[in-house]
Design a protein around this motif. Structure first.
Motif, PDB file in Angstrom:
ATOM      1  N   ILE A 248      11.616   0.400 -13.889  1.00  0.00           N
ATOM      2  CA  ILE A 248      11.598   2.022 -13.073  1.00  0.00           C
ATOM      3  C   ILE A 248      10.579   1.844 -11.758  1.00  0.00           C
ATOM      4  N   LEU A 249       9.619   0.473 -12.309  1.00  0.00           N
ATOM      5  CA  LEU A 249       8.426  -0.174 -11.336  1.00  0.00           C
ATOM      6  C   LEU A 249       9.386  -0.834 -10.042  1.00  0.00           C
ATOM      7  N   GLY A 250      10.282  -1.212 -11.151  1.00  0.00           N
ATOM      8  CA  GLY A 250      10.824  -2.837 -10.200  1.00  0.00           C
ATOM      9  C   GLY A 250      12.472  -2.061  -9.423  1.00  0.00           C
ATOM     10  N   ILE A 251      12.719  -0.782  -9.724  1.00  0.00           N
ATOM     11  CA  ILE A 251      13.270  -0.296  -8.762  1.00  0.00           C
ATOM     12  C   ILE A 251      13.089   0.424  -7.358  1.00  0.00           C
ATOM     13  N   ARG A 252      11.545   0.636  -7.809  1.00  0.00           N
ATOM     14  CA  ARG A 252      10.585   1.826  -7.016  1.00  0.00           C
ATOM     15  C   ARG A 252      10.353   0.024  -5.898  1.00  0.00           C
ATOM     16  N   PHE A 253      10.273  -0.483  -6.565  1.00  0.00           N
ATOM     17  CA  PHE A 253      10.025  -2.125  -5.479  1.00  0.00           C
ATOM     18  C   PHE A 253      10.600  -2.086  -4.653  1.00  0.00           C
ATOM     19  N   LEU A 254      12.283  -2.174  -5.064  1.00  0.00           N
ATOM     20  CA  LEU A 254      13.623  -2.934  -4.216  1.00  0.00           C
ATOM     21  C   LEU A 254      13.452  -1.571  -3.566  1.00  0.00           C
ATOM     22  N   VAL A 255      13.293  -0.430  -4.361  1.00  0.00           N
ATOM     23  CA  VAL A 255      13.238   0.696  -2.757  1.00  0.00           C
ATOM     24  C   VAL A 255      12.765   0.339  -1.123  1.00  0.00           C
ATOM     25  N   PHE A 256      11.759   0.152  -1.707  1.00  0.00           N
ATOM     26  CA  PHE A 256      10.650  -0.419  -0.755  1.00  0.00           C
ATOM     27  C   PHE A 256      10.334  -1.425  -0.005  1.00  0.00           C
ATOM     28  N   PHE A 257      11.245  -2.382  -0.403  1.00  0.00           N
ATOM     29  CA  PHE A 257      11.966  -3.800   0.395  1.00  0.00           C
ATOM     30  C   PHE A 257      12.792  -3.658   1.529  1.00  0.00           C
ATOM     31  N   LEU A 258      14.279  -2.741   0.627  1.00  0.00           N
ATOM     32  CA  LEU A 258      14.926  -2.809   1.038  1.00  0.00           C
ATOM     33  C   LEU A 258      14.821  -1.745   2.635  1.00  0.00           C
ATOM     34  N   SER A 259      13.582  -1.425   2.150  1.00  0.00           N
ATOM     35  CA  SER A 259      12.941  -0.215   3.857  1.00  0.00           C
ATOM     36  C   SER A 259      12.721  -0.697   4.825  1.00  0.00           C
ATOM     37  N   GLY A 260      12.255  -2.232   4.450  1.00  0.00           N
ATOM     38  CA  GLY A 260      11.352  -3.290   5.034  1.00  0.00           C
ATOM     39  C   GLY A 260       9.996  -2.676   4.636  1.00  0.00           C
ATOM     40  N   GLY A 264       3.862  -4.120   1.108  1.00  0.00           N
ATOM     41  CA  GLY A 264       2.744  -3.537   0.911  1.00  0.00           C
ATOM     42  C   GLY A 264       2.257  -3.494  -0.689  1.00  0.00           C
ATOM     43  N   HIS A 265       3.729  -3.134  -1.578  1.00  0.00           N
ATOM     44  CA  HIS A 265       4.128  -3.040  -2.460  1.00  0.00           C
ATOM     45  C   HIS A 265       3.827  -4.585  -3.658  1.00  0.00           C
ATOM     46  N   ILE A 266       3.409  -5.104  -3.379  1.00  0.00           N
ATOM     47  CA  ILE A 266       4.095  -6.901  -4.504  1.00  0.00           C
ATOM     48  C   ILE A 266       2.944  -6.463  -5.824  1.00  0.00           C
ATOM     49  N   GLN A 267       1.721  -5.706  -5.976  1.00  0.00           N
ATOM     50  CA  GLN A 267       1.362  -5.554  -6.634  1.00  0.00           C
ATOM     51  C   GLN A 267       2.985  -4.429  -8.264  1.00  0.00           C
ATOM     52  N   SER A 268       2.929  -3.875  -7.117  1.00  0.00           N
ATOM     53  CA  SER A 268       4.118  -3.167  -8.284  1.00  0.00           C
ATOM     54  C   SER A 268       4.499  -4.112  -8.558  1.00  0.00           C
TER      55      SER A 268
END
Length: 320
Positions: A248-260, A264-268
């Motif tokens: 779940i955290l990985g999908i969350r990071f992927l969403v933020f990553f794709l949105s540019g 700021g979410h490397i910790q996730s």
């Protein structure tokens, strides 16, 4: 048909006579009834009192070893003495002796191999509100862990057929009540519960000296027994939960990553890797533990066969 009623004792000089007088002297379908005490290192005159009352057998420890050790020592002695049915009750006369017939009847009728007395917990006046709730909670947890429907898991008022007693193994040093239900549940032993009556309190419970201490130790017994008898299920659930949280955290990071906005979410991302690795390793641990559990079952079967041969030899001597 021989019934032996065993009573674990620790400094029970004052209450043993009340308990003894309440025991049944005759039960239809039973040819012989004998009484046995397990003296768990008593410092008073429990043994002398037992001899005076006429107990047939006495098993003695030189020092206190606890309820679980006393229970298993009693079972072993009863088996060697040729018991067909073994009833365990308490020395403080908590349980109504006349209800022993209720416990042994399903075994005599070949409907069960283990029968556990269900106390009227909610109607027991000397049980506090907190104790009643914790008793119900603990029994529910044991039902889930064992896959059984026993409503009063901590009850020590129970009967075992000879076959069931031969298969009993208690590993923990605290109490036999919870572990034996979990073990019987996983071994698919025929086990039922019957309603029984209780007597007025004769002394404070020694097992409940502290509610929180009792809960802590009981939780430890339940957890250890669950891991021992169903390791893959236990570790599998924990591993899957950890893995899914990481996913779940990985999908969350992927969403933020794709949105540019991934910087700021490397910790996730780090936490995702940790959780997914922990989840995977936990499942692998479960697989390894399951292999160990399979070997333990083989060893239990060997122990059962050896114990049965030894006890049958002693039983034949008792009959002669």
């Amino acid at each position: 048909m021989k019934l032996i009623i065993q009573i674990p004792c620790y400094n029970e000089e004052e209450t043993l006579e009340i308990t003894y007088n309440d025991l049944p002297k005759h039960i239809e379908g039973i040819d012989t009834i004998e009484y046995l005490i397990i003296n768990d290192g008593s410092k008073d005159k429990t043994v002398e009192k037992a001899r005076e009352l006429g107990f047939h057998h006495i098993v003695s420890f030189k020092q206190n070893k606890g309820l679980a050790k006393g229970f298993t020592a009693g079972l072993d002695a009863c088996l060697h003495l040729g018991a067909d049915i073994i009833v365990n009750t308490d020395a403080d006369n908590q349980y109504c002796g006349a209800d022993i017939e209720k416990l042994v009847r399903p075994i005599l009728d070949e409907k069960a191999d283990i029968v556990i007395g269900e106390r009227p917990i909610d109607e027991t006046e000397h049980f506090s509100w907190k104790k009643k709730k914790f008793q119900h909670l603990g029994s529910w947890v044991v039902r889930v862990a064992s896959g059984t429907d026993i409503p009063d898991a901590p009850s020590g008022f129970r009967a075992y057929s000879r076959e069931a007693a031969l298969r009993i193994n208690v590993v923990n040093n605290y109490t036999y009540t919870l572990e034996t239900i979990i073990q019987a549940g996983h071994n698919k032993t025929a086990m039922i519960s019957v309603p029984i009556r209780t007597n007025a309190e004769t002394r404070p419970s020694r097992l409940f000296s502290s509610m929180w201490r009792y809960m802590k130790r009981s939780a430890s017994v339940i957890t250890r027994s669950t891991i021992m008898y169903s390791p893959l299920r236990f570790f599998g659930i924990v591993g899957v939960v950890l893995f899914v949280l990481g996913l779940i955290l990985g999908i969350r990071f992927l969403v933020f990553f794709l949105s540019g906005d991934g910087d700021g979410h490397i910790q996730s991302l780090i936490l995702t890797a940790i959780l997914m690795m922990l989840g995977f390793q936990t499942v692998i641990t479960g697989l390894l533990a399951d292999t160990i559990a399979a070997n333990r079952k083989i060893m239990e079967d060997i122990q059962y066969r050896v114990r049965k041969m030894e006890c049958e030899t002693d039983r034949e001597k008792c009959i002669k």
